[in-house]
Design a protein around this motif. Structure first.
Motif, PDB file in Angstrom:
ATOM      1  N   LEU A  74     -33.106 -49.480 -12.085  1.00  0.00           N
ATOM      2  CA  LEU A  74     -31.722 -49.825 -12.389  1.00  0.00           C
ATOM      3  C   LEU A  74     -31.734 -50.651 -13.671  1.00  0.00           C
ATOM      4  CD1 LEU A  74     -28.725 -50.374 -10.319  1.00  0.00           C
ATOM      5  CD2 LEU A  74     -29.195 -52.168 -11.987  1.00  0.00           C
ATOM      6  N   ILE A  75     -30.958 -50.221 -14.641  1.00  0.00           N
ATOM      7  CA  ILE A  75     -30.891 -50.879 -15.947  1.00  0.00           C
ATOM      8  C   ILE A  75     -29.595 -51.668 -16.024  1.00  0.00           C
ATOM      9  CG2 ILE A  75     -30.852 -50.534 -18.447  1.00  0.00           C
ATOM     10  CD1 ILE A  75     -32.284 -47.824 -17.892  1.00  0.00           C
ATOM     11  N   ILE A  76     -29.716 -52.967 -16.258  1.00  0.00           N
ATOM     12  CA  ILE A  76     -28.538 -53.830 -16.381  1.00  0.00           C
ATOM     13  C   ILE A  76     -28.253 -54.052 -17.855  1.00  0.00           C
ATOM     14  CG2 ILE A  76     -27.503 -56.036 -15.767  1.00  0.00           C
ATOM     15  CD1 ILE A  76     -29.485 -56.230 -13.459  1.00  0.00           C
ATOM     16  N   GLY A  77     -27.151 -53.516 -18.333  1.00  0.00           N
ATOM     17  CA  GLY A  77     -26.771 -53.648 -19.730  1.00  0.00           C
ATOM     18  C   GLY A  77     -26.712 -52.309 -20.419  1.00  0.00           C
ATOM     19  N   GLY A  78     -25.526 -51.934 -20.914  1.00  0.00           N
ATOM     20  CA  GLY A  78     -25.335 -50.639 -21.554  1.00  0.00           C
ATOM     21  C   GLY A  78     -25.204 -50.734 -23.059  1.00  0.00           C
ATOM     22  N   GLY A  79     -25.976 -51.651 -23.669  1.00  0.00           N
ATOM     23  CA  GLY A  79     -26.023 -51.731 -25.122  1.00  0.00           C
ATOM     24  C   GLY A  79     -27.051 -50.760 -25.674  1.00  0.00           C
ATOM     25  N   PRO A  80     -27.324 -50.822 -26.980  1.00  0.00           N
ATOM     26  CA  PRO A  80     -28.290 -49.898 -27.587  1.00  0.00           C
ATOM     27  C   PRO A  80     -29.659 -49.910 -26.919  1.00  0.00           C
ATOM     28  CG  PRO A  80     -27.024 -50.995 -29.291  1.00  0.00           C
ATOM     29  CD  PRO A  80     -26.643 -51.644 -28.005  1.00  0.00           C
ATOM     30  N   ILE A  81     -30.160 -51.094 -26.545  1.00  0.00           N
ATOM     31  CA  ILE A  81     -31.493 -51.157 -25.951  1.00  0.00           C
ATOM     32  C   ILE A  81     -31.461 -50.666 -24.503  1.00  0.00           C
ATOM     33  CG2 ILE A  81     -33.504 -52.609 -25.524  1.00  0.00           C
ATOM     34  CD1 ILE A  81     -32.724 -52.159 -28.476  1.00  0.00           C
ATOM     35  N   GLY A  82     -30.385 -50.957 -23.785  1.00  0.00           N
ATOM     36  CA  GLY A  82     -30.242 -50.404 -22.441  1.00  0.00           C
ATOM     37  C   GLY A  82     -30.202 -48.884 -22.475  1.00  0.00           C
ATOM     38  N   LEU A  83     -29.494 -48.331 -23.464  1.00  0.00           N
ATOM     39  CA  LEU A  83     -29.451 -46.871 -23.620  1.00  0.00           C
ATOM     40  C   LEU A  83     -30.832 -46.326 -23.976  1.00  0.00           C
ATOM     41  CD1 LEU A  83     -26.128 -46.337 -25.626  1.00  0.00           C
ATOM     42  CD2 LEU A  83     -26.475 -46.270 -23.155  1.00  0.00           C
ATOM     43  N   ILE A 105     -25.980 -49.957 -15.590  1.00  0.00           N
ATOM     44  CA  ILE A 105     -24.781 -50.702 -15.183  1.00  0.00           C
ATOM     45  C   ILE A 105     -24.336 -51.588 -16.354  1.00  0.00           C
ATOM     46  CG2 ILE A 105     -23.795 -52.349 -13.547  1.00  0.00           C
ATOM     47  CD1 ILE A 105     -24.601 -49.777 -12.235  1.00  0.00           C
ATOM     48  N   GLU A 106     -23.080 -51.481 -16.739  1.00  0.00           N
ATOM     49  CA  GLU A 106     -22.541 -52.268 -17.849  1.00  0.00           C
ATOM     50  C   GLU A 106     -21.227 -52.919 -17.422  1.00  0.00           C
ATOM     51  OE1 GLU A 106     -21.276 -54.268 -20.755  1.00  0.00           O
ATOM     52  OE2 GLU A 106     -23.234 -53.312 -21.098  1.00  0.00           O
ATOM     53  N   LYS A 107     -21.116 -54.221 -17.624  1.00  0.00           N
ATOM     54  CA  LYS A 107     -19.914 -54.922 -17.149  1.00  0.00           C
ATOM     55  C   LYS A 107     -18.689 -54.698 -18.029  1.00  0.00           C
ATOM     56  CE  LYS A 107     -20.559 -59.474 -19.282  1.00  0.00           C
ATOM     57  NZ  LYS A 107     -20.698 -60.915 -19.005  1.00  0.00           N
ATOM     58  N   GLY A 108     -18.904 -54.195 -19.244  1.00  0.00           N
ATOM     59  CA  GLY A 108     -17.788 -53.906 -20.138  1.00  0.00           C
ATOM     60  C   GLY A 108     -17.757 -52.438 -20.497  1.00  0.00           C
ATOM     61  N   ASN A 154     -22.533 -46.528 -15.434  1.00  0.00           N
ATOM     62  CA  ASN A 154     -21.341 -47.042 -14.755  1.00  0.00           C
ATOM     63  C   ASN A 154     -20.786 -48.197 -15.563  1.00  0.00           C
ATOM     64  OD1 ASN A 154     -21.945 -45.194 -12.774  1.00  0.00           O
ATOM     65  ND2 ASN A 154     -22.759 -46.684 -11.326  1.00  0.00           N
ATOM     66  N   LEU A 155     -19.597 -48.009 -16.141  1.00  0.00           N
ATOM     67  CA  LEU A 155     -18.990 -49.009 -17.014  1.00  0.00           C
ATOM     68  C   LEU A 155     -18.001 -49.882 -16.244  1.00  0.00           C
ATOM     69  CD1 LEU A 155     -18.350 -46.708 -20.107  1.00  0.00           C
ATOM     70  CD2 LEU A 155     -20.269 -48.278 -19.728  1.00  0.00           C
ATOM     71  N   PHE A 156     -17.722 -51.043 -16.806  1.00  0.00           N
ATOM     72  CA  PHE A 156     -16.802 -52.014 -16.215  1.00  0.00           C
ATOM     73  C   PHE A 156     -17.208 -52.354 -14.778  1.00  0.00           C
ATOM     74  CE2 PHE A 156     -14.457 -49.603 -19.435  1.00  0.00           C
ATOM     75  CZ  PHE A 156     -14.120 -50.636 -20.300  1.00  0.00           C
ATOM     76  N   ILE A 191     -29.469 -54.568  -5.754  1.00  0.00           N
ATOM     77  CA  ILE A 191     -28.585 -55.014  -6.835  1.00  0.00           C
ATOM     78  C   ILE A 191     -27.151 -54.893  -6.362  1.00  0.00           C
ATOM     79  CG2 ILE A 191     -27.865 -54.645  -9.215  1.00  0.00           C
ATOM     80  CD1 ILE A 191     -31.137 -53.133  -8.029  1.00  0.00           C
ATOM     81  N   THR A 192     -26.462 -56.013  -6.309  1.00  0.00           N
ATOM     82  CA  THR A 192     -25.062 -56.034  -5.883  1.00  0.00           C
ATOM     83  C   THR A 192     -24.169 -56.149  -7.109  1.00  0.00           C
ATOM     84  OG1 THR A 192     -25.712 -57.157  -3.839  1.00  0.00           O
ATOM     85  CG2 THR A 192     -23.369 -57.178  -4.420  1.00  0.00           C
ATOM     86  N   THR A 193     -23.156 -55.319  -7.199  1.00  0.00           N
ATOM     87  CA  THR A 193     -22.222 -55.355  -8.320  1.00  0.00           C
ATOM     88  C   THR A 193     -20.801 -55.572  -7.806  1.00  0.00           C
ATOM     89  OG1 THR A 193     -21.580 -53.004  -8.382  1.00  0.00           O
ATOM     90  CG2 THR A 193     -23.711 -53.600  -9.379  1.00  0.00           C
ATOM     91  N   SER A 194     -19.873 -55.600  -8.728  1.00  0.00           N
ATOM     92  CA  SER A 194     -18.457 -55.759  -8.365  1.00  0.00           C
ATOM     93  C   SER A 194     -17.905 -54.527  -7.661  1.00  0.00           C
ATOM     94  CB  SER A 194     -17.635 -56.042  -9.625  1.00  0.00           C
ATOM     95  OG  SER A 194     -17.844 -55.009 -10.593  1.00  0.00           O
ATOM     96  N   LYS A 195     -18.684 -53.422  -7.644  1.00  0.00           N
ATOM     97  CA  LYS A 195     -18.177 -52.183  -7.056  1.00  0.00           C
ATOM     98  C   LYS A 195     -19.076 -51.567  -5.995  1.00  0.00           C
ATOM     99  CE  LYS A 195     -15.617 -50.781 -11.214  1.00  0.00           C
ATOM    100  NZ  LYS A 195     -15.443 -49.732 -12.250  1.00  0.00           N
TER     101      LYS A 195
END
Length: 318
Positions: A5-14, A30-33, A90-92, A107-111
């Motif tokens: 599970l990758i936390i962060g959908g920026g360039p390095i997460g991608l 998983i990306e919070k924004g 998964n965004l937002f 890993i627990t998220t808002s969703k």
């Protein structure tokens, strides 16, 4: 159960996702924004210091007309990379907790809740601004993030800082008709400022178009004025907006909550520089989050290699 599970959908997460996909591993990002959220929140007029090939990930060419890509160029590139490779993102969706038991991460998220054998943390440092800790900093007129200069036309703007972000704000708002005052802690404009921009700001200061207080600090902010502690004493000037370009930092509380050991001075997280694995087995760091408070240590350009380092280690351990 996911392999990663990758936390962060920026360039390095991608980049981590692309490397995992190539290795045949199951994963979710998983990306919070929004996609590449930090880049999206960069100024709309921003131009990268680096050339486009140094921002490429996964071996996908980054083609631009100009040598230095813009924010919009980067958003288009990373979006196309993510969509064309069908990366599961998964965004937002914000990660709220990560626990481990018997070699499995929950890993627990808002969703939702996920389980994975490995976790890669690639959360960057752009979400939390470094505060000035002065009276009046909580006023709405004080901004730590900047989008577009047009808003500040005919306004009296104080810009705090001397790095690239501060100098860009000062020059762009000045050219849109703002009355700009720079407050710089040191004795000169930072040597880190882009080489084609530094002469511009120095000349604007010399000619008096932009007022600069060197060896100075912003002391207090009030609705219609600010206090500046200068080398010659306290100066009070009229003011409409304060742009506090004082830098940003990773979410250290989240790192501590996970159990990652941080250094006492610069809060640099503990990790193996050959594999990027932290003191927690199976939990890896990638990108600028590795630098702690030293946010000038890692960039997209030199941290892209983290993706292959991590995935190679995971594959080898399998």
């Amino acid at each position: 159960m996911l392999d990663i599970l990758i936390i962060g959908g920026g360039p390095i997460g991608l980049a981590c996702g692309l490397a995992a996909q190539k290795a045949g591993l199951s994963f979710v990002i998983i990306e919070k924004g929004c996609l590449v959220n930090s880049l999206y929140n960069y100024p709309s007029t921003m131009t990268f210091f680096s050339t486009s090939e140094k921002l490429e990930i996964g071996g996908v060419p980054f083609v631009t007309v100009h040598n230095k890509p813009t924010r919009n160029d980067a958003l288009e590139y990373y979006r196309r990379v993510a969509l064309s490779n069908h990366l599961p993102i998964n965004l937002f969706e914000e990660v709220t907790n990560v626990t481990t038991e018997n070699g499995t991460y929950t890993i627990t998220t808002s969703k939702a809740t996920y389980q994975a054998k490995r976790v890669i943390l690639s959360t960057g440092f752009y979400d939390i601004a470094v505060n000035l800790d002065i009276p009046g900093e909580d006023l709405p007129k004080v901004k730590h993030y900047y989008q577009d200069p047009h808003f500040y036309t005919l306004q009296k703007v104080v810009v705090v800082g001397s790095s690239n972000s501060a100098i860009d704000v000062a020059l762009e708002t000045y050219r849109k008709g703002a009355e700009v005052t720079l407050v710089i802690r040191g004795g000169e404009v930072s040597n880190r400022v882009k080489y084609w921009v530094r002469p511009d700001i120095i000349n604007r200061i010399k000619e008096g178009s932009i007022k600069a207080y060197f060896n100075s600090n912003l002391q207090a902010v009030r609705p219609h004025e600010v206090d500046i502690q200068t080398s010659e004493g306290l100066v009070t000037i009229p003011n409409d907006y304060v742009m506090a370009m004082t830098g940003y930092q990773p979410n250290f509380d989240f790192l501590k909550k996970l159990g990652i050991v941080l250094s006492e001075d610069k809060f640099i997280p503990q990790y193996n520089p050959e594999t990027m694995e932290t003191n927690l087995p199976g939990l890896y760091l990638a990108g600028v989050v590795c630098g702690g408070l030293d946010t000038h240590l890692w960039f997209i350009e030199n941290s892209r290699i983290h993706a292959n380092m991590i995935i190679n280690d995971i594959v080898n351990k399998r």
